[in-house]
Write a protein that holds these residues in place. Structure first.
Motif, short mmCIF file in Angstrom:
data_model
loop_
_atom_site.label_atom_id
_atom_site.label_comp_id
_atom_site.label_asym_id
_atom_site.label_seq_id
_atom_site.Cartn_x
_atom_site.Cartn_y
_atom_site.Cartn_z
N ILE A 240 -11.04 -13.35 13.00
CA ILE A 240 -9.72 -12.85 12.62
C ILE A 240 -8.68 -13.96 12.70
O ILE A 240 -7.86 -14.14 11.78
CB ILE A 240 -9.31 -11.67 13.53
N ALA A 241 -8.70 -14.71 13.79
CA ALA A 241 -7.71 -15.78 13.96
C ALA A 241 -7.88 -16.85 12.90
O ALA A 241 -6.89 -17.42 12.40
CB ALA A 241 -7.85 -16.40 15.36
N ALA A 242 -9.12 -17.16 12.52
CA ALA A 242 -9.36 -18.15 11.47
C ALA A 242 -8.78 -17.68 10.14
O ALA A 242 -8.17 -18.47 9.40
CB ALA A 242 -10.85 -18.42 11.34
N ALA B 291 -5.05 -7.77 7.54
CA ALA B 291 -6.48 -7.81 7.22
C ALA B 291 -7.13 -6.53 7.74
O ALA B 291 -6.78 -6.04 8.82
CB ALA B 291 -7.16 -9.03 7.84
N THR B 292 -8.05 -6.00 6.97
CA THR B 292 -8.76 -4.79 7.38
C THR B 292 -10.26 -5.07 7.38
O THR B 292 -10.76 -5.75 6.48
CB THR B 292 -8.40 -3.61 6.45
N MET C 283 -0.46 1.99 5.48
CA MET C 283 -0.06 0.73 6.08
C MET C 283 -0.42 -0.45 5.17
O MET C 283 0.39 -1.34 4.92
CB MET C 283 -0.75 0.57 7.45
N GLY C 284 -1.65 -0.44 4.66
CA GLY C 284 -2.06 -1.50 3.74
C GLY C 284 -1.29 -1.46 2.44
O GLY C 284 -0.92 -2.51 1.88
N LYS C 285 -1.03 -0.25 1.94
CA LYS C 285 -0.28 -0.08 0.69
C LYS C 285 1.13 -0.64 0.82
O LYS C 285 1.60 -1.38 -0.06
CB LYS C 285 -0.25 1.40 0.32
N LEU C 286 1.81 -0.32 1.92
CA LEU C 286 3.17 -0.79 2.12
C LEU C 286 3.22 -2.31 2.30
O LEU C 286 4.14 -2.97 1.80
CB LEU C 286 3.79 -0.10 3.33
N VAL D 73 -2.84 -9.18 1.76
CA VAL D 73 -3.73 -8.19 2.38
C VAL D 73 -5.15 -8.53 1.96
O VAL D 73 -5.41 -8.72 0.78
CB VAL D 73 -3.37 -6.75 1.94
N ILE D 74 -6.08 -8.61 2.91
CA ILE D 74 -7.46 -8.97 2.59
C ILE D 74 -8.43 -8.01 3.25
O ILE D 74 -8.10 -7.31 4.21
CB ILE D 74 -7.81 -10.41 3.04
N LEU D 75 -9.63 -7.99 2.70
CA LEU D 75 -10.77 -7.37 3.35
C LEU D 75 -11.43 -8.46 4.17
O LEU D 75 -11.94 -9.45 3.62
CB LEU D 75 -11.74 -6.79 2.32
N SER D 76 -11.38 -8.34 5.47
CA SER D 76 -11.85 -9.41 6.36
C SER D 76 -13.33 -9.73 6.12
O SER D 76 -14.11 -8.90 5.65
CB SER D 76 -11.65 -8.99 7.82
#
Length: 374
Positions: free
Chosen positions: A145-147, A157-158, A229-232, A240-243
């Motif tokens: 996540i940090a990277a 990120a989700t 949350m992701g939409k906003l 916004v990414i898919l981790s």
């Protein structure tokens, strides 16, 4: 008329299977950046009672191979049995900064959001990881996540998830569906339109992004607060990414009745959150459509067979190639059973606007908000 429309529906499902396969390979092509700076992280864990495997799940967060992080827990009441589990783990891992917050009763319907809001106010760091109690991770989760958040344009990120059931046939079917059908829809949406939503089990975000969307006040009345949350965040212009990190989502064990109520709640919530997308889920059920086509128009058997084969390949691409799910590989013969049940629950989701959640009944509004039925 339906008999003549079916070839078109099945062809659409066949195309969707191809898109799923392509989307899975595109996702796996992502190369994780090298971690240069271990930015401090605040992990927020809302709790409510004791889930199956709760202590094991929480332990994986205490055992992160990461130099600087804290964990905050929140429960609604001081007699919540999860408190004993948390205190036992805090005593076993004194080197990990942690804190337990008793929130009291939430002033709005979404108790999880209220817990997150209270924990965010107490969190020390800018990078926030919000993770449900039924999530299990490996030691390298925070490093990944940090990277990813070394990208200054990234706001949220989700994490995709591999569903892991308890000892229940019905939850086993549900896990197979999540790992072969649900994640396929996520990957296709990512490929075609980018990430404009988030998945609830684990979300990471910058504090500035959360403030920019209006804080948790902006999502407190929504049942699918993760999606909103992701939409906003996407509408605000934050990345916004898919981790790249796949978590384990331990979905527990339920009897048939409880599992059907859970599925119905999910479908009704999805229908209210994104009605057009819910109708489009027709094409994410290839096997039931192919079976209907074969029964109604036997002359189209080749199209039905091709669709069934591509459904199998798409299932392998998501469950096997993306999620590394051994359960689905072992029980792949249950995919048709799950697909038929999923199709039936999708149809049921068109009817009714109330849900049962943690023993309480709520009414779903047309915009995705919900309210307690007194």
């Amino acid at each position: 008329m339906l008999a003549w429309l079916l070839p078109g529906f099945v062809t659409g499902s066949l195309v969707y299977c191809v898109l799923t396969i392509v989307a899975a390979f595109k996702y796996r092509a992502i190369r994780l950046p090298v971690l240069r700076t271990a930015e401090p992280v605040s992990v927020l864990k809302p709790l409510a009672g004791i889930d199956d495997g709760l202590e094991s799940n929480l332990r994986t967060f205490f055992e992160q191979d990461y130099p600087n992080f804290e964990i905050l827990f929140a429960v609604r009441a001081g007699e919540d049995p999860a408190i004993k589990v948390v205190e036992r783990l805090r005593a076993q891992y004194p080197a990990v900064p942690s804190r337990l917050i008793v929130t009291g009763e939430p002033p709005y319907p979404n108790a999880k959001v209220y817990s997150l809001d209270r924990m965010l106010a107490a969190a020390r760091y800018d990078l926030i990881v919000m993770s449900d109690s039924d999530i299990r991770v490996t030691r390298g989760m925070l490093s990944v996540i940090a990277a990813e958040f070394q990208d200054p344009e990234l706001g949220l990120a989700t994490c995709p998830y591999r569903a892991v059931p308890g000892k229940s046939f019905w939850n086993t079917l549900e896990a197979i569906g999540l790992n072969t059908e649900f994640i396929g829809g996520v990957l296709v949406a990512r490929m075609l339109d980018g990430m404009k939503f988030a998945l609830g089990p684990t979300i990471a975000a910058r504090r500035a992004t959360l403030a920019g969307i209006g804080g948790f006040d902006a999502v407190k009345d929504f049942l699918a607060e993760d999606f909103v949350m992701g939409k906003l965040a996407a509408e605000r212009g934050d990345g916004v990414i898919l981790s790249s990190y796949v978590i384990e989502h331990c979905i527990g064990a339920q009897r048939l009745g409880a599992n059907l109520k859970h599925r119905l709640r999910w479908n009704r919530s999805t229908r209210r959150s994104r009605p057009a997308g819910y109708i489009g889920q027709l094409f994410t059920n290839p096997l039931p459509l192919a079976l209907l086509l074969w029964l109604a128009q036997p002359a189209w058997w080749a199209l039905a067979l091709a669709t069934a084969v591509l459904r199998a390949v798409a299932g392998w691409a998501t469950a096997g190639y993306v999620l590394h799910d051994r359960l689905t590989a072992r029980l792949f013969w249950l995919v048709p059973v799950q697909d038929l049940l999923s199709f039936a629950m999708w149809l049921a989701g068109f009817f009714g606007n109330t849900i049962l959640w943690r023993g309480r009944q709520y009414y779903l509004r047309s915009d995705g908000r919900f309210e307690l039925v007194q």
